[in-house]
Design a protein around this motif. Structure first.
Motif, mmCIF file in Angstrom:
data_model
loop_
_atom_site.group_PDB
_atom_site.id
_atom_site.type_symbol
_atom_site.label_atom_id
_atom_site.label_comp_id
_atom_site.label_asym_id
_atom_site.label_seq_id
_atom_site.Cartn_x
_atom_site.Cartn_y
_atom_site.Cartn_z
ATOM 1 N N LEU A 31 -16.168 111.881 38.876
ATOM 2 C CA LEU A 31 -17.619 111.870 38.719
ATOM 3 C C LEU A 31 -18.148 110.794 37.769
ATOM 4 C CD1 LEU A 31 -18.316 115.699 38.787
ATOM 5 C CD2 LEU A 31 -19.042 114.019 40.450
ATOM 6 N N ASN A 32 -17.257 110.086 37.096
ATOM 7 C CA ASN A 32 -17.686 108.868 36.419
ATOM 8 C C ASN A 32 -16.496 107.949 36.202
ATOM 9 O OD1 ASN A 32 -16.752 108.713 33.469
ATOM 10 N ND2 ASN A 32 -17.584 110.791 33.521
ATOM 11 N N GLN A 33 -16.785 106.689 35.931
ATOM 12 C CA GLN A 33 -15.747 105.665 35.912
ATOM 13 C C GLN A 33 -14.914 105.672 34.638
ATOM 14 O OE1 GLN A 33 -18.988 105.015 35.627
ATOM 15 N NE2 GLN A 33 -19.236 103.783 33.779
ATOM 16 N N ASN A 34 -15.299 106.481 33.628
ATOM 17 C CA ASN A 34 -14.566 106.503 32.360
ATOM 18 C C ASN A 34 -13.522 107.612 32.276
ATOM 19 O OD1 ASN A 34 -16.129 104.374 31.479
ATOM 20 N ND2 ASN A 34 -17.631 105.688 30.489
ATOM 21 N N ILE A 35 -13.482 108.487 33.255
ATOM 22 C CA ILE A 35 -12.584 109.639 33.214
ATOM 23 C C ILE A 35 -11.122 109.195 33.213
ATOM 24 C CG2 ILE A 35 -11.772 111.629 34.548
ATOM 25 C CD1 ILE A 35 -14.657 112.019 35.497
ATOM 26 N N LYS A 36 -10.350 109.776 32.313
ATOM 27 C CA LYS A 36 -8.923 109.451 32.223
ATOM 28 C C LYS A 36 -8.062 110.364 33.100
ATOM 29 C CE LYS A 36 -9.292 107.718 27.485
ATOM 30 N NZ LYS A 36 -8.853 107.901 26.074
ATOM 31 N N ILE A 37 -8.608 111.493 33.514
ATOM 32 C CA ILE A 37 -7.852 112.447 34.327
ATOM 33 C C ILE A 37 -7.805 111.962 35.770
ATOM 34 C CG2 ILE A 37 -7.769 114.824 35.176
ATOM 35 C CD1 ILE A 37 -9.212 115.616 32.557
ATOM 36 N N GLU A 38 -6.595 111.833 36.304
ATOM 37 C CA GLU A 38 -6.406 111.315 37.651
ATOM 38 C C GLU A 38 -5.431 112.212 38.424
ATOM 39 O OE1 GLU A 38 -8.221 109.057 38.683
ATOM 40 O OE2 GLU A 38 -8.491 107.397 37.297
ATOM 41 N N PRO A 39 -5.491 112.163 39.773
ATOM 42 C CA PRO A 39 -4.520 112.939 40.563
ATOM 43 C C PRO A 39 -3.122 112.335 40.459
ATOM 44 C CG PRO A 39 -5.875 111.578 41.998
ATOM 45 C CD PRO A 39 -6.462 111.440 40.629
ATOM 46 N N TYR A 40 -2.135 113.188 40.566
ATOM 47 C CA TYR A 40 -0.738 112.735 40.523
ATOM 48 C C TYR A 40 -0.379 111.982 41.797
ATOM 49 C CZ TYR A 40 4.344 112.989 39.897
ATOM 50 O OH TYR A 40 5.677 112.685 39.747
ATOM 51 N N HIS A 41 -0.881 112.473 42.937
ATOM 52 C CA HIS A 41 -0.530 111.900 44.236
ATOM 53 C C HIS A 41 -1.594 110.900 44.699
ATOM 54 C CE1 HIS A 41 2.799 114.678 44.793
ATOM 55 N NE2 HIS A 41 2.002 115.660 44.428
ATOM 56 N N ARG B 254 -0.387 115.223 35.122
ATOM 57 C CA ARG B 254 -1.473 115.158 36.090
ATOM 58 C C ARG B 254 -1.392 116.297 37.107
ATOM 59 N NH1 ARG B 254 -1.788 108.613 37.380
ATOM 60 N NH2 ARG B 254 -2.870 108.039 35.429
ATOM 61 N N ILE B 255 -2.538 116.610 37.688
ATOM 62 C CA ILE B 255 -2.612 117.683 38.683
ATOM 63 C C ILE B 255 -1.873 117.251 39.946
ATOM 64 C CG2 ILE B 255 -4.196 118.977 40.168
ATOM 65 C CD1 ILE B 255 -6.239 118.766 37.861
ATOM 66 N N ARG B 256 -0.961 118.098 40.402
ATOM 67 C CA ARG B 256 -0.092 117.721 41.520
ATOM 68 C C ARG B 256 -0.519 118.307 42.864
ATOM 69 N NH1 ARG B 256 5.792 116.190 39.365
ATOM 70 N NH2 ARG B 256 5.205 115.588 37.241
ATOM 71 N N LYS B 257 -1.484 119.201 42.843
ATOM 72 C CA LYS B 257 -1.956 119.754 44.109
ATOM 73 C C LYS B 257 -2.599 118.644 44.941
ATOM 74 C CE LYS B 257 -5.037 123.251 46.101
ATOM 75 N NZ LYS B 257 -4.036 123.800 47.030
ATOM 76 N N LYS B 258 -2.301 118.604 46.217
ATOM 77 C CA LYS B 258 -2.827 117.568 47.099
ATOM 78 C C LYS B 258 -4.143 118.031 47.728
ATOM 79 C CE LYS B 258 1.429 115.122 48.356
ATOM 80 N NZ LYS B 258 2.262 114.635 49.480
ATOM 81 N N TYR B 259 -5.230 117.735 47.045
ATOM 82 C CA TYR B 259 -6.547 118.049 47.586
ATOM 83 C C TYR B 259 -6.889 117.058 48.702
ATOM 84 C CZ TYR B 259 -7.004 121.008 43.470
ATOM 85 O OH TYR B 259 -6.812 121.975 42.528
ATOM 86 N N ASP B 260 -7.793 117.475 49.574
ATOM 87 C CA ASP B 260 -8.191 116.601 50.682
ATOM 88 C C ASP B 260 -9.111 115.473 50.216
ATOM 89 O OD1 ASP B 260 -6.996 118.019 53.110
ATOM 90 O OD2 ASP B 260 -8.058 119.643 52.090
#
Length: 356
Positions: free
Chosen positions: A83-93, A72-78
């Protein structure tokens, strides 16, 4: 400067609803000046994204491995916007998180569905949300009916109409030019779209052809044409596959009526597209469709072929008798759904979260 991350990899699928949503929302967001934050788009084809949206955004390339927790992406975005409820990609933090819910129309048997992985994934997304946006009141109501929704700010933001004009190039003709009056519909040919009900209605509408634009290589499409052959209407039905914007405009412009008997819709974009052309719209009286069609559309309460034909004939007569008034109201309703207005509302939600 703060950063807002848009998990927008579905933008690559422009023939599908999620892709259209991503593209038109992002295109409208590009017009808004937001000095407090910079938006980062997540997509596979960075060159294409830059060509489409230029310097309005920053970009991050997507990889399929990012759907798995260790990658997972580890950069801490603000703010992370799913953009939809089916997306499997999630933030690490655990970071501020906005979820947009389109629909949960895949729920057919809630009792058995409750134990499926997709249900748990959606519930997890709800649980981590800082705020939730819905594309219709129906999407909000059904989410509350079947899921545990946290006590966070919720917003209904209607999608816009991506068709902003009815203009076609001079002398444009699609590959298939109907030779008779015709009904038009559009959508991937799946059981949920219920196009087979139109096939069963057609024997009672002797004067009309039926044209359906959308993916036509599905098993449902094969079953639909088998049914058409049994009923003797195969020569009046045309499944023309995915179509261009100009082809779509042509069929909206030339059809006698737009027919959309879908069983379940989170929004129902084709309804307002057809209304922009001032066409009589016949659709299902369920899920979000009455909310979108309002008092302008004609509705089927069930799908008995004789009943559907009666509603159609009565609606066509009514539309003919009040054509000028109803065309004006249809166009006004279509213009009510505006992507620039939707983007402004999303931008306000972004600001409300990152300013805390």
């Amino acid at each position: 400067m703060k950063t807002v991350f848009l998990e927008s990899h579905n933008i690559k699928n422009l023939y599908f609803g999620f892709g259209q949503f991503n593209y038109h929302l992002i295109k409208a967001l590009a017009k808004i000046e937001h000095p407090d934050y910079k938006i980062v788009l997540h997509g596979k084809d960075i060159d294409w994204l830059k060509k489409e949206f230029g310097a309005s955004f920053n970009y991050k390339k997507s990889f399929s491995l990012r759907r798995y927790a260790p990658f997972r992406i580890r950069k801490k975005y603000d703010l992370w916007h799913s953009l939809n409820q089916n997306i499997k990609i999630e933030p690490y933090h655990d970071i501020p998180y906005l979820l947009t819910v389109h629909n949960i129309t895949h729920i057919k048997n809630p009792d058995s569905y409750l134990h499926e992985k997709v249900h748990q994934r959606f519930q997890n997304k709800l649980n981590r949300s800082t705020a939730i946006t819905y594309i219709s009141e129906f999407a909000k109501q059904s989410t509350h009916q079947y899921f545990n929704v946290p006590n966070v700010p919720e917003h209904v933001i209607y999608n816009g109409n991506p068709l902003t004009n009815v203009n076609l190039p001079d002398n444009f003709e699609p590959p298939l030019v109907p030779q008779k009056p015709f009904l038009f519909s559009i959508g991937q040919i799946t059981a949920r779209k219920n196009f087979i009900s139109l096939v069963r209605m057609l024997p009672m509408l002797k004067d009309f052809q039926l044209i359906i634009g959308g993916k036509n290589t599905t098993e449902t499409a094969h079953e639909l044409m088998e049914e058409a052959e049994k009923l003797g209407v195969k020569d009046r039905i045309f499944l023309i596959g995915n179509i261009s914007e100009n082809q779509k405009k042509y069929y909206y412009k030339k059809c006698d009526a737009f027919v959309f008997p879908s069983l379940r819709e989170g929004f129902g974009l084709p309804v307002i597209e057809a209304m922009l052309f001032g066409k009589p719209v016949f659709t299902s009286n369920n899920t979000s469709l009455p909310e979108i069609g309002g008092k302008i559309a004609y509705y089927w309460d069930h799908y008995n072929p004789e009943y559907m034909a009666q509603v159609f004939n009565k609606g066509m007569q009514h539309f003919s008798e009040h054509k000028e008034e109803l065309q004006k109201k249809s166009i006004e309703r279509a213009n009510h759904f505006n992507w620039d207005a939707a983007a402004q509302q999303y931008a306000q939600v972004y600001q409300s979260i990152i300013s805390k």
